[in-house]
Design an enzyme around this catalytic site. Structure first.
Site, mmCIF file in Angstrom:
data_model
loop_
_atom_site.group_PDB
_atom_site.id
_atom_site.type_symbol
_atom_site.label_atom_id
_atom_site.label_comp_id
_atom_site.label_asym_id
_atom_site.label_seq_id
_atom_site.Cartn_x
_atom_site.Cartn_y
_atom_site.Cartn_z
ATOM 1 N N VAL A 111 -12.448 -5.657 2.844
ATOM 2 C CA VAL A 111 -11.841 -4.339 3.059
ATOM 3 C C VAL A 111 -10.742 -4.513 4.095
ATOM 4 O O VAL A 111 -10.933 -5.182 5.108
ATOM 5 C CB VAL A 111 -12.898 -3.334 3.567
ATOM 6 C CG1 VAL A 111 -12.253 -2.016 3.960
ATOM 7 C CG2 VAL A 111 -13.973 -3.111 2.494
ATOM 8 N N GLY A 112 -9.586 -3.936 3.828
ATOM 9 C CA GLY A 112 -8.472 -4.046 4.772
ATOM 10 C C GLY A 112 -8.403 -2.860 5.709
ATOM 11 O O GLY A 112 -9.401 -2.182 5.985
ATOM 12 N N ASP A 113 -7.202 -2.602 6.183
ATOM 13 C CA ASP A 113 -6.976 -1.486 7.103
ATOM 14 C C ASP A 113 -6.885 -0.140 6.385
ATOM 15 O O ASP A 113 -7.170 0.912 6.976
ATOM 16 C CB ASP A 113 -5.663 -1.707 7.870
ATOM 17 C CG ASP A 113 -4.477 -1.878 6.918
ATOM 18 O OD1 ASP A 113 -4.672 -2.453 5.829
ATOM 19 O OD2 ASP A 113 -3.365 -1.438 7.255
ATOM 20 N N THR A 162 0.854 -1.194 0.000
ATOM 21 C CA THR A 162 0.000 0.000 0.000
ATOM 22 C C THR A 162 0.879 1.230 0.000
ATOM 23 O O THR A 162 1.958 1.196 0.593
ATOM 24 C CB THR A 162 -0.835 -0.012 1.312
ATOM 25 O OG1 THR A 162 -1.734 -1.113 1.251
ATOM 26 C CG2 THR A 162 -1.595 1.276 1.545
ATOM 27 N N THR A 171 1.121 -0.589 6.420
ATOM 28 C CA THR A 171 1.059 -1.450 5.247
ATOM 29 C C THR A 171 1.229 -2.889 5.724
ATOM 30 O O THR A 171 1.757 -3.131 6.801
ATOM 31 C CB THR A 171 2.146 -1.062 4.216
ATOM 32 O OG1 THR A 171 2.017 -1.894 3.062
ATOM 33 C CG2 THR A 171 3.552 -1.185 4.783
ATOM 34 N N GLY A 172 0.771 -3.816 4.919
ATOM 35 C CA GLY A 172 0.851 -5.224 5.306
ATOM 36 C C GLY A 172 -0.534 -5.813 5.480
ATOM 37 O O GLY A 172 -1.526 -5.203 5.060
#
Ligand code: ASP
Length: 341
Positions: A230-232, A201, A252-253
């Site tokens: 949906v991610g962070d 990201t 990120t990650g």
């Protein structure tokens, strides 16, 4: 002005051991990394942050607003078809839909986000419009797309020839498996085949000449994720947080682990307690390890932070995380983040 075109890659051997995880961090007395002469500064995740920072610097060096700088900056990787994890070049979900997550936050606590939005390259600009033109913070899926189209964005097919091919290849085994640190493969002669690159990201934090902070975060998320995942990255407090009194943080990650710990908010709150940016990131990573020790060796998560004084720092679970720094003295610095393992 660009002082040095050559990318500088600082290798810091971060061979700390797991016992670190139980260590409580007092306020750091360590000398901080910062822009020694003060003034505007931009930091962003991964090697693609270098080009993004350069675009953002064009705004900041002319006394522009940090908010404008971060939007302009992260649009660079969003439009870069060679970037397989952000924007238009990003890999699709397991059903072949490219869906983007993005958020933006300014010095006044205003914020906007789009979640799982399809067909629009510049998710960050839609997120900014959500912040500026609606009473809401987040718009998701079809609603986000509808809002973008109503505001003049053009509907595009985001599945490129390359990402389509990668998806077809992936379908042969259809195994969901995060693969770490793909962007650092840019530096490696032994690059993984394209279809193995699958998450990262751009998170960007900027401090402008007026001493105001803003941040932006945008991604296509985890390749071959479930539809609607949906991610962070678009979640304020998880993928990005700005407090203009203290500083900002981004991540990120593997986003699921960052959401569980509200990671970026945690980093900013730790800085409020006196932690240095680097130590705050380290403690946030340590919390993830404590919660999920069994997963911690398999996945990558990294945090990047910038405080109000222009000091910055980062920490990641695994080696291989890098971040880009840009200020008056140097616009193309790439730093290898430290890791817990
Ligand atoms: N944090 C992103 C997500 O979980 C992916 C990444 O940064 O690697 O969607």
């Amino acid at each position: 002005m660009i002082n040095r075109r050559k990318f500088i890659y600082h290798s810091i051997v971060g061979a700390t051991t797991l016992h670190f995880v139980d260590t409580a961090y007092a306020a750091s007395q360590k000398q901080q990394k910062n822009n020694k002469n003060g003034g505007p500064i931009i930091v962003s995740t991964w090697d693609f942050g270098i080009a993004a920072n350069l675009a953002a610097w064009e705004v900041l060096k002319n006394n522009g607003r940090a908010l404008d700088a971060v939007e302009v900056g992260v649009k660079v990787p969003e439009a870069d078809l060679k970037n397989l994890t952000v924007g238009k070049g990003g890999y699709p979900d397991r059903d072949g839909h490219v869906s983007l997550d993005a958020c933006i936050m300014d010095e006044n606590g205003n914020c906007g986000a789009v979640l799982a939005m399809e067909h629009i390259t510049h998710a960050i600009s839609v997120a900014r419009l959500v912040m500026e033109k609606t009473p809401h913070v987040m718009l998701a899926g079809e609603g986000a797309l509808q809002f973008a189209l109503e505001n003049g964005f053009q509907k595009e097919n985001l599945l490129t020839e390359e990402s389509g091919k990668a998806w077809q290849e992936w379908l042969k085994d259809a195994e969901y498996k995060p693969i770490m640190n793909i962007e650092n493969q840019h530096f490696s002669p032994n690059k993984l085949p394209g279809n193995q690159y699958n998450h990262d990201t751009i998170g960007m934090l900027a401090l402008d000449a007026n001493g105001n902070l803003s941040g932006a975060c945008t991604t296509s998320g985890m390749a071959f994720k479930m539809r609607g995942r949906v991610g962070d990255s678009p979640i304020i407090g998880a993928g990005l947080y700005i407090d203009n009194e203290i500083g900002g943080a981004t991540s990120t990650g593997v986003g699921e682990e960052v959401v569980r710990t509200v990671g970026s908010f945690l980093v900013v709150e730790l800085m409020r307690q006196g932690f240095s940016p680097e130590d705050a990131c380290k403690e946030a990573v340590a919390r993830i390890v404590k919660k999920k020790p069994e997963k911690a060796k398999e996945i990558q998560v990294g945090f990047l932070a910038l405080n109000k004084k222009g000091e910055y720092g980062a920490y990641a679970l695994q080696e291989g995380f890098s971040f880009a720094v840009c200020h008056e003295q140097q616009q193309d610095l790439l730093i290898q983040g430290k890791s817990i393992f």
